[in-house]
Scaffold this active site. Structure first.
Site, PDB file in Angstrom:
ATOM      1  N   GLU A 375      16.676  -3.213   9.196  1.00  0.00           N
ATOM      2  CA  GLU A 375      15.675  -4.178  10.011  1.00  0.00           C
ATOM      3  C   GLU A 375      17.313  -5.059  10.396  1.00  0.00           C
ATOM      4  OE1 GLU A 375      14.845  -7.464   7.055  1.00  0.00           O
ATOM      5  OE2 GLU A 375      13.572  -6.154   5.958  1.00  0.00           O
ATOM      6  N   GLU A 467       9.208  -2.070   3.666  1.00  0.00           N
ATOM      7  CA  GLU A 467       8.830  -2.329   3.189  1.00  0.00           C
ATOM      8  C   GLU A 467       7.933  -3.761   3.772  1.00  0.00           C
ATOM      9  OE1 GLU A 467      12.771  -5.709   2.806  1.00  0.00           O
ATOM     10  OE2 GLU A 467      13.449  -4.393   2.790  1.00  0.00           O
TER      11      GLU A 467
END
Ligand SMILES: [Ca+2]
Length: 534
Positions: A375, A467
């Site tokens: 991320e 995710e």
């Protein structure tokens, strides 16, 4: 991201951390990220309909008599100021230059400010929705719903009117309701242009199984071959759980569905030296080896707590939250540009510690879907806080250090930078991943995001949902052709309420549907990955 959103995010993280306590820090962080990314429920409270039916083409839909003829050349331009139904303070304006038609809509600022287009199309199929709009100031994204289902976000970056295209949105023959609601708000919406999407290029699912590590272990190669063979045909289920197959997340899923996820997601967080110095310990490697023996697939991320000298360690920014940008003063750019040699040595020390754990896994012959430095482009983790250049240098350093210095070759490299500008290069990446938290009980397969990634200049790679908060509906994924290689739901209350299955993000019926779906692979359905392809 604006400063205001940043500080709001920080506040949410802080609140989350306090509420969740030390042992669940990363849950809390993700929860905060979710709320930042979260979508709001649809408002059915239509208080104003000044523009209702103002030249809309609904009458055509009424006359269709259930016919369904998809027109690959279909194109329709709807001026927002003329035909959209608005609520709240959304209003027409015409002072800003270069709009089409009679003006544009402004005032998308609060939850109750919505814009709805009632549209009819001649045939069921996929359409590109172009919300031609201008940002009031910097990057903005807003939520799009079709017939009540969240389908993605419309993004604008500049303050002149521009295309903002959501690709491959399914519309049914006849009437459809397309609704834009505030996520960030603050756009000028000029028009909605709808065009029939071109057919999917089926080649996107034909991927080479060649790994970037030329010395990859036999088992890593077999696992990649399996992923490549399944890609586009099946979706592999996955679940994060800090305690492995006997963790509460796996138990909750098993008791609800009779199935175990095929992938176990783990984290090297508590092997990080600046956490170990405070007494953390971890059994993640043992859980990985156990799950591999049971025939499963293991993935690892690493919430890399910054080295000790860079931690504030105050009550507001405690040591155990040191993977967040806000809790550390580490300057990755300075380190990677040679201006902080001590920092460089400390990063190497940390990598070498994690290498020891990866070595244990290699010695146990366990292949790993390895997703470091995740991320990054979001900026909330320190490895993403100095921009893409410093991040890419660190990613390559990590790759070289693990493969060349430590001889670790049991890894399939999953890049999760989440923006093409952060791509470290074809020599370093096997799989590209995206983390998506769309809110609560949103079962969209994130079709537009999938096809956006398929166009990234990252070579042709497997695309995974690395995710997720909610599960997505596999029927919709196959309908849309957005067949993510695998998903891996985050831990904690995404599945486990503390005493049973949590239905906050995904309801029980959807757990049952996903885990028993004929095209979703669960642990019991995996082949013997030790001998796969022989
Ligand atoms: Ca207009």
């Amino acid at each position: 991201m604006t400063k205001r959103v940043c500080s709001f995010l920080s506040l949410l993280i802080l609140i989350g951390l306090f509420l969740n306590g030390c042992t669940k820090v990363h849950d809390a962080g993700h929860d905060a990220e979710n709320r930042r990314k979260g979508v709001t429920g649809m408002s059915d409270n239509l208080t104003e309909d000044r523009y209702k039916d103002g030249g809309n083409n609904t009458s055509e839909a009424d006359g269709m008599n259930g016919e369904d003829h998809f027109d690959p050349k279909f194109e329709l331009l709807l001026e927002a100021e003329d035909v959209a139904i608005t609520t709240g303070k959304v209003r027409p304006e015409s002072t800003y230059p270069d709009f089409s038609g009679n003006g544009y809509l402004v005032g998308i600022e609060r939850e109750e400010d919505t814009v709805t287009f009632n549209v009819s199309v001649p045939g069921s199929g996929f359409y590109d929705l172009n919300f031609i709009s201008a940002s009031c100031d910097g990057y903005k994204e807003n939520n799009v719903y079709v017939n009540g289902e969240f389908v993605g976000v419309a993004k604008v970056e500049r303050t002149n009117f521009q295309d903002s295209i959501l690709k491959r949105v399914y519309l049914k023959a006849g009437k459809n309701e397309i609704k834009l609601t505030k996520s960030w708000g603050w756009i000028r919406l000029d028009a909605l242009k709808i065009t029939a999407s071109p057919p999917i290029d089926q080649d996107i699912y034909k991927i080479s199984a060649q790994l970037v590590d030329l010395y990859a272990t036999d088992r890593a190669k077999k696992l990649m071959q399996f992923l490549v063979d399944m890609y586009g045909k099946y979706i592999i289920s996955g679940q994060y759980s800090d305690k492995g197959i006997n963790g509460p997340e796996f138990k909750a899923i098993y008791s609800a569905t009779g199935k175990y996820p095929a992938i176990l997601g783990l984290d090297f967080i508590d092997y990080t030296p600046s956490r170990v110095a405070h007494g953390t310990n971890s059994k993640a490697v043992e859980y990985a080896i156990e799950f591999d023996k049971l025939g499963g697939i293991v993935t690892f991320c690493w919430h890399w707590n910054a080295p000790e000298p860079y931690l504030y360690d105050t009550s507001e920014k405690p040591w155990w939250s040191g993977f967040y940008t806000r809790a550390t003063n580490i300057n990755l750019e300075a380190i990677m540009n040679g201006k902080d040699p001590q920092g460089y040595e400390l990063l190497l020390r940390d990598i070498d510690e994690i290498a020891k754990q990866l070595k244990r896994l290699q010695e146990a012959d366990v292949p790993i879907l390895w997703r470091p430095l995740h991320e990054a482009s979001g900026g909330w983790f320190w490895w993403g806080a100095s921009g893409p250049d410093a991040y890419i240098k660190l990613y390559r350093l990590l790759f070289d250090r693990l493969t060349k210095v430590h001889g670790i070759h049991n890894l399939i490299w999953v890049w999760n930078g989440q923006h093409p500008a952060w791509y470290p290069g074809d020599k370093y990446v096997d799989i590209i991943g995206m983390d998506i938290y769309p809110g609560e009980r949103v079962y969209s397969p994130h079709t537009s995001k999938f096809f956006e990634m398929a166009k990234w200049p990252t070579g042709k790679r497997i695309i995974a949902l690395t995710e997720n908060g909610c599960l997505f509906d596999p029927d919709l994924a196959f309908r849309d052709g957005a067949v993510w290689s695998h998903f891996c739901t985050w831990n904690g209350d995404f599945v486990w309420s503390g005493y049973g299955l949590s239905e906050k993000y995904t309801e029980r019926y959807m757990f049952e549907k996903v885990y028993n779906h004929e095209k979703v692979l669960t642990l019991d359905e995996l082949p013997d990955l030790r001998s796969y392809g022989q």
